[in-house]
Design a protein around this motif. Structure first.
Motif, mmCIF file in Angstrom:
data_model
loop_
_atom_site.group_PDB
_atom_site.id
_atom_site.type_symbol
_atom_site.label_atom_id
_atom_site.label_comp_id
_atom_site.label_asym_id
_atom_site.label_seq_id
_atom_site.Cartn_x
_atom_site.Cartn_y
_atom_site.Cartn_z
ATOM 1 N N GLU A 205 -11.593 6.604 5.474
ATOM 2 C CA GLU A 205 -11.583 5.516 4.501
ATOM 3 C C GLU A 205 -11.189 6.123 3.176
ATOM 4 N N TRP A 206 -10.142 5.641 2.620
ATOM 5 C CA TRP A 206 -9.614 6.155 1.371
ATOM 6 C C TRP A 206 -9.111 4.955 0.619
ATOM 7 N N ASN A 207 -8.058 5.106 -0.100
ATOM 8 C CA ASN A 207 -7.524 3.978 -0.843
ATOM 9 C C ASN A 207 -6.362 3.340 -0.102
ATOM 10 N N HIS A 208 -6.560 3.018 1.173
ATOM 11 C CA HIS A 208 -5.556 2.292 1.939
ATOM 12 C C HIS A 208 -5.798 0.803 1.743
ATOM 13 N N SER A 209 -5.497 0.333 0.551
ATOM 14 C CA SER A 209 -5.712 -1.080 0.268
ATOM 15 C C SER A 209 -4.482 -1.657 -0.389
ATOM 16 N N ASN A 210 -4.344 -2.970 -0.270
ATOM 17 C CA ASN A 210 -3.209 -3.622 -0.908
ATOM 18 C C ASN A 210 -3.569 -3.962 -2.352
ATOM 19 N N ALA B 50 -4.576 -6.557 -3.704
ATOM 20 C CA ALA B 50 -5.775 -7.375 -3.857
ATOM 21 C C ALA B 50 -7.045 -6.602 -3.503
ATOM 22 N N GLY B 51 -6.888 -5.314 -3.143
ATOM 23 C CA GLY B 51 -8.049 -4.510 -2.815
ATOM 24 C C GLY B 51 -8.512 -4.644 -1.377
ATOM 25 N N GLU B 52 -7.752 -5.348 -0.547
ATOM 26 C CA GLU B 52 -8.121 -5.506 0.857
ATOM 27 C C GLU B 52 -7.691 -4.266 1.639
ATOM 28 N N SER B 53 -8.504 -3.862 2.588
ATOM 29 C CA SER B 53 -8.185 -2.734 3.448
ATOM 30 C C SER B 53 -6.996 -3.086 4.343
ATOM 31 N N VAL B 54 -5.964 -2.243 4.300
ATOM 32 C CA VAL B 54 -4.798 -2.476 5.157
ATOM 33 C C VAL B 54 -5.211 -2.372 6.622
ATOM 34 N N SER B 55 -6.121 -1.459 6.939
ATOM 35 C CA SER B 55 -6.607 -1.342 8.315
ATOM 36 C C SER B 55 -7.235 -2.651 8.782
ATOM 37 N N ASP B 56 -8.074 -3.250 7.934
ATOM 38 C CA ASP B 56 -8.712 -4.509 8.308
ATOM 39 C C ASP B 56 -7.705 -5.650 8.394
ATOM 40 N N CYS C 242 0.815 -1.213 0.000
ATOM 41 C CA CYS C 242 0.000 0.000 0.000
ATOM 42 C C CYS C 242 0.849 1.264 0.000
ATOM 43 N N PHE C 243 1.856 1.317 0.855
ATOM 44 C CA PHE C 243 2.565 2.572 1.065
ATOM 45 C C PHE C 243 3.879 2.695 0.306
ATOM 46 N N TYR C 244 4.458 1.600 -0.116
ATOM 47 C CA TYR C 244 5.723 1.689 -0.843
ATOM 48 C C TYR C 244 5.529 1.588 -2.352
ATOM 49 N N ASP C 245 4.531 0.867 -2.786
ATOM 50 C CA ASP C 245 4.360 0.650 -4.218
ATOM 51 C C ASP C 245 3.716 1.828 -4.936
#
Length: 131
Positions: A99-104, A106-112, A63-66
């Motif tokens: 809630e924003w685009n914090h997803s990996n 695969a589209g999964e929420s990094v928070s979750d 999420c944060f490096y790519d």
């Protein structure tokens, strides 16, 4: 997790500090509004499996490096994250608790992903959505 709007009541949880190590060691400190002495309202140390820790770090990397673009929203709470590598180098990231685009990938929420792998649904993480 304080924003412009109604002020939290004394004792309401407004801040969390979360430390996760690759070996699975976790420390969570929770702070209440009005705690001028900066003492946590709760301090928890626990362990998770290395595989779960790796899943968290993998989600953060994806999420944060790519492909992460920092942005600011001024009327919500904020999160700050520092990632240390084995050589002591650190990378810092920050953003609003929304809630924003914090997803990996695969589209999964990094928070979750963090909440699930830590077994803690009460974490602000990146979206502020404690369950």
């Amino acid at each position: 997790n304080i924003c412009y709007g109604p002020r939290p009541e004394p004792g309401d949880e407004v801040e969390q500090e979360l430390s996760i190590e690759r070996n699975g060691q976790v420390v969570l400190s929770r702070y209440a509004y009005g705690s001028c002495d900066n003492k946590p309202m709760g301090h928890h140390r626990f362990s998770i499996d290395r595989e779960k820790a790796e899943a968290i770090f993998d989600a953060i990397r994806r999420c944060f490096y790519d492909d992460y673009e920092a942005y600011t929203i001024t009327d919500v709470g904020r999160w700050d994250m520092t990632v240390f590598d084995d050589d002591g180098n650190r990378d810092k990231f920050s953003g609003p608790l929304v809630e924003w685009n914090h997803s990996n990938a695969a589209g999964e929420s990094v928070s979750d992903i963090v909440r699930t792998n830590l077994g803690r649904k009460d974490l602000f993480v990146f979206d502020g959505n404690r369950l």
